[in-house]
Design an enzyme around this catalytic site. Structure first.
Site, PDB file in Angstrom:
ATOM      1  N   LYS A  41     -17.612 -50.485  19.167  1.00 64.29           N
ATOM      2  CA  LYS A  41     -18.390 -49.754  20.173  1.00 64.29           C
ATOM      3  C   LYS A  41     -17.500 -49.198  21.288  1.00 64.29           C
ATOM      4  O   LYS A  41     -17.856 -48.215  21.926  1.00 64.29           O
ATOM      5  CB  LYS A  41     -19.483 -50.645  20.736  1.00 64.29           C
ATOM      6  CG  LYS A  41     -20.394 -51.202  19.628  1.00 64.29           C
ATOM      7  CD  LYS A  41     -21.830 -51.117  19.947  1.00 64.29           C
ATOM      8  CE  LYS A  41     -22.749 -51.336  18.767  1.00 64.29           C
ATOM      9  NZ  LYS A  41     -22.429 -52.437  17.871  1.00 64.29           N
TER      10      LYS A  41
HETATM   11  C1  LIG Z   1     -23.149 -52.586  16.685  1.00 63.71           C
HETATM   12  C2  LIG Z   1     -22.450 -53.270  15.564  1.00 63.71           C
HETATM   13  C3  LIG Z   1     -22.791 -53.021  14.229  1.00 63.71           C
HETATM   14  C4  LIG Z   1     -23.923 -52.109  13.845  1.00 63.71           C
HETATM   15  O1  LIG Z   1     -23.667 -50.761  14.165  1.00 63.71           O
HETATM   16  P1  LIG Z   1     -24.874 -49.701  14.206  1.00 63.71           P
HETATM   17  O2  LIG Z   1     -24.280 -48.486  14.780  1.00 63.71           O
HETATM   18  O3  LIG Z   1     -25.940 -50.308  15.099  1.00 63.71           O
HETATM   19  O4  LIG Z   1     -25.367 -49.537  12.816  1.00 63.71           O
HETATM   20  C5  LIG Z   1     -22.052 -53.637  13.242  1.00 63.71           C
HETATM   21  N1  LIG Z   1     -21.053 -54.502  13.538  1.00 63.71           N
HETATM   22  C6  LIG Z   1     -20.713 -54.778  14.814  1.00 63.71           C
HETATM   23  C7  LIG Z   1     -19.625 -55.748  15.072  1.00 63.71           C
HETATM   24  C8  LIG Z   1     -21.391 -54.167  15.864  1.00 63.71           C
HETATM   25  O5  LIG Z   1     -21.054 -54.439  17.124  1.00 63.71           O
END
Ligand SMILES: *Cc1c(COP(=O)(O)O)cnc(C)c1O
Length: 475
Positions: A117
């Protein structure tokens, strides 16, 4: 480039907006999500030119196609300020590692909070600061997190001028490391709200507040959840970067496997593929919360209740409805906003499900859009973490393990498979210890954070109370 809502009636051009307007807005006023009115196409010549670029320059090229209201020199400076070796740990920013012939990990988790993220959020922080300063405005970011979004947002926004963050999270459901990362921040512009409920309760509160247009305007509410187009757009860049590292020429194809929850990450893959990046398959990997896997297998999209949402060892994927999924369905339906609205507003609202199994649109999800899927359980996760460590000496986190497990079910000879590494193992140490009998290594800057004083407010899952809390803390 102008942006349209996934719920706008076709031909309705009144509400089309430029990038910087939707940057600060989040959901469209009609409850839909913004998408560019078309996907710019990349030519062979563009791919050839981009292949040699450093990540920040590649980001600038991709973003330029979607942003026409920030001067090029400013956008370039923002990209270079964001994607540095200092912040992301390597010159490549998203280095590719081979596990075995044809199977790769793309490292997206070496930013400040050790999850993918950061890739988008660090950019968002700089875009927000730039745009708010230009307008002389302030913004109050209201978010929902199951762990990684919240910390990524807070580390991107802490100390930024003109921005406050109100971040809701499900009380007691994040890992101790995640809680410590967020709650130990003492910055005045950061507010942690632990909601008694699950992640979807938090997400519902964000939607309820965002749908109160008067409150939203009065308190200048914005969002950083994955429904924000700017995040999705930032994520498109690393699909290009991964492709260039895995191939030598533009005639080759690759597939990606994406550990998925809210469908934000893999939706960026869908955008990259729609721009003409030679992606063969987009493999959606879910955990026990398999609402997306169920859709891609059956054509039925059935949201789960809070009580039906499992608490798993890949908690950042513990969702019962996927907030970005509407974007893909809009494309799947030939960009028919009225039909998208009928499905997501009317049918989901009334019945909690819709069924596209008999439609030509659903039949085209795999052949036309490349989408396939699979799911992984706690036992699969442990086995995959063990196997990957034993055979390749590589420690992977629980979400990435879900990806590797599902990727193996979709390997094709001659098509490199890139699994997106979405977090580092230290964030989910308990499960790593269960799998390997040893603790993951911890970067020095996170030594001892669990013992730091915590700054968090526990509240019931009640949008009215959260609104009051925001009002009291906006000066
Ligand atoms: C947010 C997240 C996901 C999922 O991603 P999306 O964009 O919500 O599909 C998967 N793995 C980790 C470690 C995350 O932080």
């Amino acid at each position: 480039m102008l942006y349209v809502s996934t719920r706008a009636a076709s031909g309705d051009t009144a509400d089309r907006k430029h990038f910087c307007e939707i940057l600060l807005e989040g959901l469209a006023p009609d409850g839909g999500l913004y998408l560019p009115e078309h996907y710019p196409q990349v030519s062979d010549a563009m791919l050839t030119k981009w292949r040699g670029l450093a990540y920040a320059d590649l980001a600038f090229e991709v973003l330029s196609l979607y942003i026409d209201d920030i001067p090029a020199a400013d956008l370039k400076a923002i990209c270079h300020k964001t994607y540095t070796q200092d912040v992301f740990g390597t010159a490549e920013i998203v280095p590719l590692r081979q596990l075995e012939a044809g199977l790769y990990l793309e490292a997206l988790s070496n930013g400040p909070t050790l999850a993918f993220k950061d890739m988008a959020m660090q950019l968002l922080g700089n875009l927000f600061e730039y745009e708010l300063a230009r307008r002389g405005e302030e913004l109050n970011i209201l978010g929902a997190t199951s762990g990684d979004t919240g910390s990524a947002a807070e580390y991107a926004m802490r100390g930024k001028k003109g921005v406050r963050v109100f971040m809701t999270s499900p009380n007691g459901r994040m890992s101790p490391f995640q809680q410590a990362q967020m709650f130990s921040l003492q910055d005045e512009n950061i507010h942690n709200i632990a909601v008694d409920g699950v992640f979807d309760d938090c997400q519902d509160i964000v939607k309820a507040v965002s749908n109160d247009l008067e409150f939203k305007r009065k308190y200048r509410i914005g969002t950083v959840n994955s429904i924000n187009w700017a995040r999705l757009m930032a994520q498109v860049v690393y699909y290009f970067a991964g492709y260039f590292q895995a191939t030598k020429s533009n005639s080759e194809k690759v597939s990606f496997t994406v550990p998925s929850g809210n469908f934000g990450n893999v939706c960026a893959g869908h955008v990259a593929r729609s721009m003409g990046l030679p992606i063969d398959r987009l493999v959606v990997a879910t955990n026990e919360n398999d609402v997306l896997d169920e859709f891609f297998r059956t054509g039925v999209y059935r949201v789960r209740s809070s009580a039906d949402t499992h608490e798993t060892s890949s908690p950042s994927m513990d969702i019962s409805k996927a907030s970005n999924f509407e974007r893909f369905v809009f494309d799947l339906l030939g960009r028919d906003g009225a039909q998208t609205k009928a499905l997501f507003h009317d049918q989901l609202g009334k019945q909690g499900r819709f069924d596209l199994s008999a439609s030509a649109a659903f039949q085209s999800a795999a052949p036309k859009y490349g989408f396939v899927s699979g799911k992984s359980t706690h036992a699969n996760r442990l086995a995959t973490i063990r196997d990957t460590y034993k055979r390749f000496g590589t420690m992977i986190d629980t979400h990435t393990a879900d990806g590797v497990k599902v990727a193996r079910e979709h390997l094709q000879a001659g098509v490199p498979m890139i699994v997106l590494e979405t977090a580092l193992p230290i964030k989910f140490a308990e499960t790593i210890e269960e799998a390997l009998g040893q603790s993951p290594t911890r970067p020095a800057k996170f030594e001892g954070i669990e013992a730091l004083p915590k700054r968090v407010k526990v509240m019931p899952a009640d949008a009215a109370l959260i609104k009051r809390y925001i009002a009291e803390n906006v000066h």
